[in-house]
Design an enzyme around this catalytic site. Structure first.
Site, PDB file in Angstrom:
ATOM      1  N   PRO A 208       0.824  -1.217   0.000  1.00 26.24           N
ATOM      2  CA  PRO A 208       0.000   0.000   0.000  1.00 26.24           C
ATOM      3  C   PRO A 208       0.858   1.267   0.000  1.00 26.24           C
ATOM      4  O   PRO A 208       2.050   1.192   0.307  1.00 26.24           O
ATOM      5  CB  PRO A 208      -0.803  -0.094   1.299  1.00 26.24           C
ATOM      6  CG  PRO A 208      -0.414  -1.349   1.963  1.00 26.24           C
ATOM      7  CD  PRO A 208       0.671  -2.014   1.197  1.00 26.24           C
ATOM      8  N   THR A 214       9.649   3.430  -1.761  1.00 23.18           N
ATOM      9  CA  THR A 214      10.668   4.313  -2.304  1.00 23.18           C
ATOM     10  C   THR A 214      11.867   4.372  -1.377  1.00 23.18           C
ATOM     11  O   THR A 214      13.018   4.319  -1.814  1.00 23.18           O
ATOM     12  CB  THR A 214      10.084   5.733  -2.478  1.00 23.18           C
ATOM     13  OG1 THR A 214       8.830   5.628  -3.150  1.00 23.18           O
ATOM     14  CG2 THR A 214      11.009   6.613  -3.249  1.00 23.18           C
ATOM     15  N   GLU A 430     -22.114   9.834  20.848  1.00 20.51           N
ATOM     16  CA  GLU A 430     -20.798   9.251  21.130  1.00 20.51           C
ATOM     17  C   GLU A 430     -20.833   8.361  22.378  1.00 20.51           C
ATOM     18  O   GLU A 430     -20.242   7.286  22.392  1.00 20.51           O
ATOM     19  CB  GLU A 430     -19.733  10.347  21.285  1.00 20.51           C
ATOM     20  CG  GLU A 430     -19.456  11.150  20.009  1.00 20.51           C
ATOM     21  CD  GLU A 430     -19.099  10.283  18.796  1.00 20.51           C
ATOM     22  OE1 GLU A 430     -18.519   9.186  18.987  1.00 20.51           O
ATOM     23  OE2 GLU A 430     -19.431  10.684  17.670  1.00 20.51           O
ATOM     24  N   ASP A 506     -21.218   5.661  10.424  1.00 21.23           N
ATOM     25  CA  ASP A 506     -21.419   4.425  11.193  1.00 21.23           C
ATOM     26  C   ASP A 506     -22.162   3.398  10.352  1.00 21.23           C
ATOM     27  O   ASP A 506     -21.805   2.215  10.323  1.00 21.23           O
ATOM     28  CB  ASP A 506     -22.264   4.699  12.449  1.00 21.23           C
ATOM     29  CG  ASP A 506     -21.606   5.717  13.361  1.00 21.23           C
ATOM     30  OD1 ASP A 506     -20.373   5.831  13.308  1.00 21.23           O
ATOM     31  OD2 ASP A 506     -22.337   6.370  14.128  1.00 21.23           O
TER      32      ASP A 506
HETATM   33  P1  ADP Z   1       5.830   4.450  -0.769  1.00 25.13           P
HETATM   34  O1  ADP Z   1       6.900   4.573  -1.777  1.00 25.13           O
HETATM   35  O2  ADP Z   1       5.628   3.040  -0.278  1.00 25.13           O
HETATM   36  O3  ADP Z   1       4.538   5.093  -1.103  1.00 25.13           O
HETATM   37  P2  ADP Z   1       7.596   6.101   0.716  1.00 25.13           P
HETATM   38  O4  ADP Z   1       8.828   5.295   0.689  1.00 25.13           O
HETATM   39  O5  ADP Z   1       7.529   7.239  -0.214  1.00 25.13           O
HETATM   40  O6  ADP Z   1       6.322   5.189   0.542  1.00 25.13           O
HETATM   41  O7  ADP Z   1       7.350   6.585   2.206  1.00 25.13           O
HETATM   42  C1  ADP Z   1       7.062   7.926   2.508  1.00 25.13           C
HETATM   43  C2  ADP Z   1       7.724   8.325   3.775  1.00 25.13           C
HETATM   44  O8  ADP Z   1       7.187   7.608   4.862  1.00 25.13           O
HETATM   45  C3  ADP Z   1       9.207   8.015   3.808  1.00 25.13           C
HETATM   46  O9  ADP Z   1       9.944   9.050   3.254  1.00 25.13           O
HETATM   47  C4  ADP Z   1       9.464   7.862   5.292  1.00 25.13           C
HETATM   48  O10 ADP Z   1       9.676   9.109   5.889  1.00 25.13           O
HETATM   49  C5  ADP Z   1       8.175   7.313   5.814  1.00 25.13           C
HETATM   50  N1  ADP Z   1       8.236   5.861   5.988  1.00 25.13           N
HETATM   51  C6  ADP Z   1       7.444   4.948   5.404  1.00 25.13           C
HETATM   52  N2  ADP Z   1       7.747   3.712   5.802  1.00 25.13           N
HETATM   53  C7  ADP Z   1       8.771   3.810   6.656  1.00 25.13           C
HETATM   54  C8  ADP Z   1       9.535   2.871   7.412  1.00 25.13           C
HETATM   55  N3  ADP Z   1       9.313   1.558   7.348  1.00 25.13           N
HETATM   56  N4  ADP Z   1      10.515   3.354   8.192  1.00 25.13           N
HETATM   57  C9  ADP Z   1      10.749   4.665   8.269  1.00 25.13           C
HETATM   58  N5  ADP Z   1      10.075   5.589   7.592  1.00 25.13           N
HETATM   59  C10 ADP Z   1       9.078   5.192   6.790  1.00 25.13           C
HETATM   60 ZN    ZN Z   2     -21.245   7.529  15.338  1.00 25.10          ZN
END
Ligand code: ADP
Ligand code: ZN
Length: 610
Positions: A208, A214, A430, A506
């Site tokens: 996801p 990345t 709530e 809900d």
């Molecule tokens: P994707 O490419 O899966 O959409 P990214 O690598 O761009 O996600 O993640 C976005 C940001 O979220 C990263 O730059 C980092 O700061 C943070 N992040 C996501 N997963 C991790 C992880 N496992 N550990 C540390 N930081 C994370």
């Molecule tokens: Zn509600």
């Protein structure tokens, strides 16, 4: 971070070129068309020059006479004189042995006319077109030269610049392990070549959004100390046919020059979509791009050390050809972090921020089930921003708790005005949720109740936190969950005997669970364990499609409705039975606006005051 940058020529450059073109036309072309520079003389002088034998040629025009005179050095000079009623002129000219003609009004030569009418507009048209093309190419990151129009926008990051290592990636141990092999290969390709092992050309990171795909790719480059090329699939699909393919070609050319290196293609599904899924005509451009990608992947020699990593959250849409051996034959799942993973991500990002000693990352991690790494990173940052706003020097637990809500539910809408009557309704609603949850044995404990509205549109919410990480849901838990969702509306009915629109979310959530119980979890008597629905994409919200006939679909609806109705009745019953507590808790919430799970339980468990 970009190293390769094609300097773009400013607009003024093009303006200057245009001005020069116009000047050249004026200086050399137009004078040919216009009349040459001439001197005016009187008729007497003209006659005298004829007698002196100076005149070379004469042109008798409609209302004037033009003639040329050769001066001493043989250069031609042009004169004009007015036309007189002079019948002897022809004889005179004849006697003086002068060439003479009578011309019709001077016109541009047919050749010039052709150039002016056809060639010049065409040249201008092409020039303007070229100019616009270059401008667009510049916008798309390409060079300012038409020949490099298809140059890829891939950015080059060299080792020092990705600066990421596996230590920056929290959790994701399996993914890291799978990628470690690639790192090892890039470090020491000989070892693999000697034994004859085939190193994968490409690996597909599947998971996801925001889970760190990345980040992992960058970490592979950082760990291997090789350059990192990255490009997004959507950047390949250009507005001109053929551009995408050209970019792919160029990207691979660049990569091979810089080998060993990592090429990262984000959102590969935008180009790698199954070719059959696009309908009969499909999308030619995308298809060309995909074909080029396949060709390039087959063409290059993996021993050189170019490893292609690609990321997608829709693996099921990918063209099978992409997944064949020798292409993206490795699949590395990158899942949402679990409880421990979330705590680790929080800690990794907290390193860059001053944290108070009392911060309990575990508590935050428990409250954020389902959050991605990117969400968690965002929470730390939001917490830091809040600490600054509050004039504090470090981030404390309340900052983090607040930022959890900011990220998960949108910013607090402090200034929005809600009438007292609505506030009362929201409070009952709530507390209804919380009370129903607390009175059932299979629901998660109430963690927090608030009636402070959020920008996301929620007017209030009740937060429940599971005690541990949950991956399975029993039928009882599913029913209790639905009943808890019904609790809000049920409270409004029990107290005010009317309903509001406040329960829409809900209703939606409860219906989703009830439906899954029937169609996917095998939790209804009517259908037993028959599969009625299939999940199309487990990574994107899990949209589903029915596997059954329309009669069965109608029966499914009946079954779902039955579950919801039963749960709704149960919720009403619980609230009727606990009306005094419902009033008492609502009064307390109305006063405080936000109460914790402990406060809630204390009041609930206390002996009734009357
Ligand atoms: P994707 O490419 O899966 O959409 P990214 O690598 O761009 O996600 O993640 C976005 C940001 O979220 C990263 O730059 C980092 O700061 C943070 N992040 C996501 N997963 C991790 C992880 N496992 N550990 C540390 N930081 C994370
Ligand atoms: Zn509600």
């Amino acid at each position: 971070m970009k190293i390769q940058k094609n300097p773009k020529k400013p607009l003024i450059y093009y303006i200057l070129v245009s001005v020069m073109v116009v000047m050249v036309l004026n200086a050399f072309v137009f004078p040919l068309i216009m009349e040459q520079k001439v001197s005016q003389v009187d008729y007497g002088t003209f006659l005298k020059q004829i007698e002196q034998g100076k005149v070379d040629s004469v042109e008798i025009q409609d209302n004037q006479i033009g003639y040329t005179v050769l001066d001493g050095s043989g250069r031609e000079k042009v004169y004009v004189t007015g036309k007189m009623d002079d019948p002897d002129l022809v004889n005179r000219l004849y006697d003086a042995n002068v060439k003479f003609t009578k011309v019709v009004p001077k016109e541009a030569s047919p050749f010039l006319k052709f150039i002016l009418a056809w060639i010049l507009p065409l040249v201008i048209f092409i020039a303007v077109g070229q100019f616009l093309m270059r401008k667009m190419a510049g916008k798309m990151g390409g060079g300012a030269n038409a020949m490099t129009f298809g140059k890829s926008k891939a950015k080059v990051y060299v080792e020092a610049q990705t600066g990421k290592t596996f230590a920056d990636v929290a959790g994701q141990e399996e993914a890291k392990e799978a990628l470690q092999e690639i790192v090892d290969f890039l470090h020491n390709p000989k070892k693999y070549q000697e034994i004859g092992a085939n190193i994968p050309k490409g690996a597909l990171l599947v998971g996801p959004p925001g889970t760190g795909k990345t980040l992992l790719a960058k970490a592979v480059a950082g760990e291997s100390k090789v350059p990192f090329f990255s490009i997004s699939g959507s950047e390949f699909v250009e507005m001109f046919v053929g551009m995408g393919a050209a970019r792919v070609r160029d990207l691979f050319k660049q990569a091979q020059e810089k080998a060993p290196c990592i090429v990262f293609i984000d959102e590969i599904d935008t180009i790698g979509k199954s070719r059959t899924s696009g309908g009969p005509s499909g999308n030619d451009e995308r298809e060309q791009t995909l074909n080029q990608l396949l060709t390039e992947m087959d063409g290059f020699d993996a021993d050189k050390g170019v490893v292609i990593l690609a990321a997608t959250n829709r693996p099921e849409t990918l063209d099978k050809a992409l997944l064949r051996p020798g292409r993206f034959d490795r699949r590395v799942p990158v899942e949402l972090p679990d409880l421990l993973g979330r705590e680790q991500v929080l800690k990794v990002h907290a390193q860059k921020v001053k944290m108070a000693d009392d911060v309990d990352f575990n508590a935050i991690a428990r409250a954020t089930s389902g959050a991605s790494g990117a969400d968690l990173a965002n929470m730390i940052n939001e917490g830091a921003l809040r600490a600054v706003k509050m004039g504090r020097k470090e981030v404390n637990q309340s900052d983090l708790e607040e930022s959890v809500e900011v990220v998960l539910a949108g910013y607090q809408r402090k200034n929005s005005v809600i009438s007292m009557k609505d506030k009362l309704t929201i409070s009952y609603h709530e507390i209804g949720h919380a009370l129903v949850a607390a009175k059932q044995s299979h629901s998660a404990p109430v963690h927090k109740i608030t009636i402070i509205p959020r920008t996301s549109g929620a007017l209030g919410y009740t937060m429940q936190v599971e005690e541990g990480e949950k991956v399975l849901m029993s039928k009882e838990e599913a029913l209790d969950k639905i009943t808890t969702f019904m609790g809000g509306r049920a409270a409004e009915e029990v107290i005010f005997n009317r309903v509001t629109s406040g329960a829409s979310n809900d209703i939606e959530q409860a219906t989703k669970i009830a439906r899954s119980m029937v169609t996917r979890f095998g939790m209804s008597e009517e259908f037993d364990m028959m599969a009625l629905e299939t999940v199309n994409n487990p990574y994107l919200g899990g949209d589903t499609s029915l596997l059954v006939s329309s009669e069965t679909a109608a029966k499914i609806d009946d079954e779902v409705l039955k579950i919801i109705k039963t749960c709704h009745q149960k919720a009403i019953q619980i609230l009727e039975d606990n009306k005094p507590k419902l009033h008492e808790l609502t009064k307390y919430l109305l006063e405080k606006e936000t109460i914790t799970g402990e406060e809630f339980m204390t009041i609930l468990e206390a002996k009734e005051s009357n």
